[in-house]
Enzyme design. Structure first.
Site, PDB file in Angstrom:
ATOM      1  N   ARG A  59     -18.531  33.127  58.539  1.00 21.17           N
ATOM      2  CA  ARG A  59     -19.767  33.004  59.378  1.00 21.17           C
ATOM      3  C   ARG A  59     -20.867  32.005  59.012  1.00 21.17           C
ATOM      4  O   ARG A  59     -22.011  32.459  59.139  1.00 21.17           O
ATOM      5  CB  ARG A  59     -20.582  34.354  59.622  1.00 21.17           C
TER       6      ARG A  59
ATOM      7  N   SER B 176     -21.759  39.975  67.344  1.00 20.63           N
ATOM      8  CA  SER B 176     -22.062  40.650  66.174  1.00 20.63           C
ATOM      9  C   SER B 176     -23.350  40.388  65.884  1.00 20.63           C
ATOM     10  O   SER B 176     -23.596  39.207  65.567  1.00 20.63           O
ATOM     11  CB  SER B 176     -21.023  40.302  65.176  1.00 20.63           C
TER      12      SER B 176
ATOM     13  N   GLU C 118     -26.627  38.061  61.442  1.00 23.99           N
ATOM     14  CA  GLU C 118     -25.764  36.966  61.594  1.00 23.99           C
ATOM     15  C   GLU C 118     -26.340  36.115  62.867  1.00 23.99           C
ATOM     16  O   GLU C 118     -26.305  34.757  62.712  1.00 23.99           O
ATOM     17  CB  GLU C 118     -24.420  37.291  62.318  1.00 23.99           C
TER      18      GLU C 118
HETATM   19  N1  EPU Z   1     -15.566  50.121  63.415  1.00 23.18           N
HETATM   20  C1  EPU Z   1     -15.978  51.518  63.325  1.00 23.18           C
HETATM   21  N2  EPU Z   1     -16.557  52.086  64.329  1.00 23.18           N
HETATM   22  C2  EPU Z   1     -16.695  51.248  65.605  1.00 23.18           C
HETATM   23  C3  EPU Z   1     -16.101  49.848  65.577  1.00 23.18           C
HETATM   24  C4  EPU Z   1     -15.376  49.567  64.515  1.00 23.18           C
HETATM   25  O1  EPU Z   1     -15.888  52.096  62.280  1.00 23.18           O
HETATM   26  O2  EPU Z   1     -17.263  51.721  66.478  1.00 23.18           O
HETATM   27  C5  EPU Z   1     -14.823  49.844  61.944  1.00 23.18           C
HETATM   28  C6  EPU Z   1     -13.063  50.253  62.023  1.00 23.18           C
HETATM   29  O3  EPU Z   1     -12.941  50.547  60.746  1.00 23.18           O
HETATM   30  C7  EPU Z   1     -12.547  48.827  62.481  1.00 23.18           C
HETATM   31  C8  EPU Z   1     -13.640  47.897  61.623  1.00 23.18           C
HETATM   32  O4  EPU Z   1     -14.925  48.494  62.017  1.00 23.18           O
HETATM   33  O5  EPU Z   1     -11.416  48.849  61.821  1.00 23.18           O
HETATM   34  C9  EPU Z   1     -13.512  46.523  62.286  1.00 23.18           C
HETATM   35  O6  EPU Z   1     -13.790  46.390  63.656  1.00 23.18           O
HETATM   36  P1  EPU Z   1     -13.341  45.207  64.580  1.00 23.18           P
HETATM   37  O7  EPU Z   1     -11.962  44.793  64.330  1.00 23.18           O
HETATM   38  O8  EPU Z   1     -13.944  45.198  65.851  1.00 23.18           O
HETATM   39  O9  EPU Z   1     -14.219  43.894  63.835  1.00 23.18           O
HETATM   40  P2  EPU Z   1     -15.480  43.612  63.061  1.00 23.18           P
HETATM   41  O10 EPU Z   1     -15.357  43.449  61.685  1.00 23.18           O
HETATM   42  O11 EPU Z   1     -16.393  44.829  63.329  1.00 23.18           O
HETATM   43  C10 EPU Z   1     -15.409  41.075  63.474  1.00 23.18           C
HETATM   44  C11 EPU Z   1     -16.277  39.781  63.885  1.00 23.18           C
HETATM   45  C12 EPU Z   1     -16.172  39.869  65.433  1.00 23.18           C
HETATM   46  C13 EPU Z   1     -14.872  39.792  65.750  1.00 23.18           C
HETATM   47  C14 EPU Z   1     -13.894  41.059  65.362  1.00 23.18           C
HETATM   48  C15 EPU Z   1     -12.566  40.633  65.634  1.00 23.18           C
HETATM   49  C16 EPU Z   1     -18.143  39.849  62.337  1.00 23.18           C
HETATM   50  C17 EPU Z   1     -19.627  39.929  61.929  1.00 23.18           C
HETATM   51  N3  EPU Z   1     -17.430  39.879  63.456  1.00 23.18           N
HETATM   52  O12 EPU Z   1     -16.018  42.244  64.089  1.00 23.18           O
HETATM   53  O13 EPU Z   1     -17.104  38.764  65.821  1.00 23.18           O
HETATM   54  O14 EPU Z   1     -14.759  39.665  67.116  1.00 23.18           O
HETATM   55  O15 EPU Z   1     -14.165  40.898  63.975  1.00 23.18           O
HETATM   56  O16 EPU Z   1     -11.950  39.687  64.750  1.00 23.18           O
HETATM   57  O17 EPU Z   1     -17.325  39.453  61.530  1.00 23.18           O
HETATM   58  C18 EPU Z   1     -19.027  37.784  66.490  1.00 23.18           C
HETATM   59  O18 EPU Z   1     -19.059  37.177  65.445  1.00 23.18           O
HETATM   60  O19 EPU Z   1     -20.062  37.813  67.227  1.00 23.18           O
HETATM   61  C19 EPU Z   1     -17.892  38.658  66.652  1.00 23.18           C
HETATM   62  C20 EPU Z   1     -17.985  39.573  67.685  1.00 23.18           C
END
Ligand code: EPU
Length: 337
Positions: free
Chosen positions: A164, A238, A333
């Protein structure tokens, strides 16, 4: 180019914050961008360039000039046996670009479906989702250099892309305006299905030999389920980045919190901020019109009339709470103004 005065920025930021710009212009071409810079007399400074307004939180009125990039155009520059090179104007809506590529059968960005924002703002924070980052497909980034007053192109190696992050977000912030990007896409797409539930979702849908179009549909389905639609509920995706820590620090933390999830990121370890925020009890919580999303706690939302200052106060509360419980620092972010 027409410069308007005292304009509400509410339609121009996906958080739907009602901040005002003292001066405002829509920029539809490179000529408009040049005219915008010529208009910047001292009393019209400072300036701010907006793309889709999907990664910004206004905490006050902007007492200068806002230029909103609206240039359009997708052109095939060249192709060879394996790749096609697309030149895309900065003001194109990112998901329209993904749809265009997928409709033509060109692979590489289907996993980035439905990310809000414009093509030109993608490189700034190196947008990423479901195992793909923009840096994987960027061929060049075209910019206007505000200081040297000329146009030039950056190759990916010079963009300092990271998680990012890029030179446009860090070192060269405020120096370059991205006017267009060039993408290198695959004519024989290689699908990336390893992130999270993608394979399972395809299987559930009875798809055994997925096309990029099927992958796009599945990503849209997953995102729509987990992430709020900014046209319905104000948000900027995010709000925080996931903390990235050393393996040694992680080894210490996991002894204390054995259930803490983690992902490898090169030599370091990425901790899901969503989990940290959930553990601190903020998931789905609402404070006035500012809230934490119920499916994806990394996302802060505006239920209607929250001010930027209220959203920021909630963010700081979360940062403090995560820091006290886990000793980890959540970085924002979203750009704060
Ligand atoms: N999780 C929880 N509780 C929740 C939701 C998620 O504990 O309510 C944990 C779980 O362990 C899950 C992990 O968070 O496995 C990862 O969740 P997710 O796959 O939704 O991905 P993220 O790391 O939270 C990132 C990006 C998103 C992108 C998703 C999918 C960042 C800051 N965010 O989220 O990007 O859509 O991966 O690839 O890296 C954005 O940048 O605006 C954005 C939405």
């Amino acid at each position: 180019m027409q410069v308007l005065e005292n304009i509400s920025l509410k339609p121009y930021n996906t958080f739907g914050i009602n901040a005002r710009a003292k001066f405002f212009a829509e920029l539809h071409s490179d000529n408009d961008i040049a005219a915008f810079f010529s208009s910047l007399t001292p009393e019209r400074m400072p300036f701010l360039i907006l793309g889709g307004g999907s990664n910004i939180l206004f905490t006050k009125d902007f007492e200068g000039s806002v230029g909103c990039i609206r240039s359009k155009g997708i052109v095939k520059l060249m192709e060879d046996d394996s790749h096609v090179y697309l030149k895309i104007a900065a003001g194109e809506v990112w998901d329209d670009v993904v749809k265009y590529a997928v409709d033509h059968g060109w692979g590489g960005i289907e996993n980035l479906s439905l990310i809000p924002g414009n093509a030109g703002t993608g490189p700034v924070q190196n947008i990423g989702a479901y195992g793909v980052e923009l840096k994987d497909v960027i061929y060049s980034v075209e910019v206007a250099d505000v200081i040297a007053r000329h146009y030039r192109a950056f190759r990916p190696a010079d963009c300092e892309f990271g998680y990012r992050s890029s030179i446009f977000k860090k070192k060269a912030k405020d120096r370059f305006i991205i006017t267009g990007i060039c993408l290198k896409l695959d004519k024989q797409p290689v699908l990336k299905l390893d992130y999270g539930d993608i394979r399972q979702e395809l299987k559930n849908a009875g798809i055994n030999r997925p096309s990029i179009s099927a992958v796009r549909d599945i990503i849209i389905k997953i995102r729509s389920r987990k992430l709020p639609d900014p046209s319905i509920l104000g948000n900027a995706g995010s709000f925080f980045m996931n903390p990235v820590i050393s393996a040694d620090d992680f080894a210490r933390l996991i002894r204390q919190f054995p259930l803490m999830p983690s992902f490898r990121s090169g030599d370091e370890i990425k901790i899901p901020g969503a989990w940290l925020i959930e553990q601190c009890g903020f998931k789905g919580k609402r404070f006035g019109d500012a809230g934490v999303h119920g499916q994806q706690p990394l996302v802060l939302v505006n239920y209607g009339s929250a001010t930027g200052a209220e959203i920021l106060a909630l963010a700081e509360k979360i940062i403090g709470s995560v820091n006290r419980k886990f000793g980890l620092r959540m970085e924002k972010e979203v750009n704060i103004f």
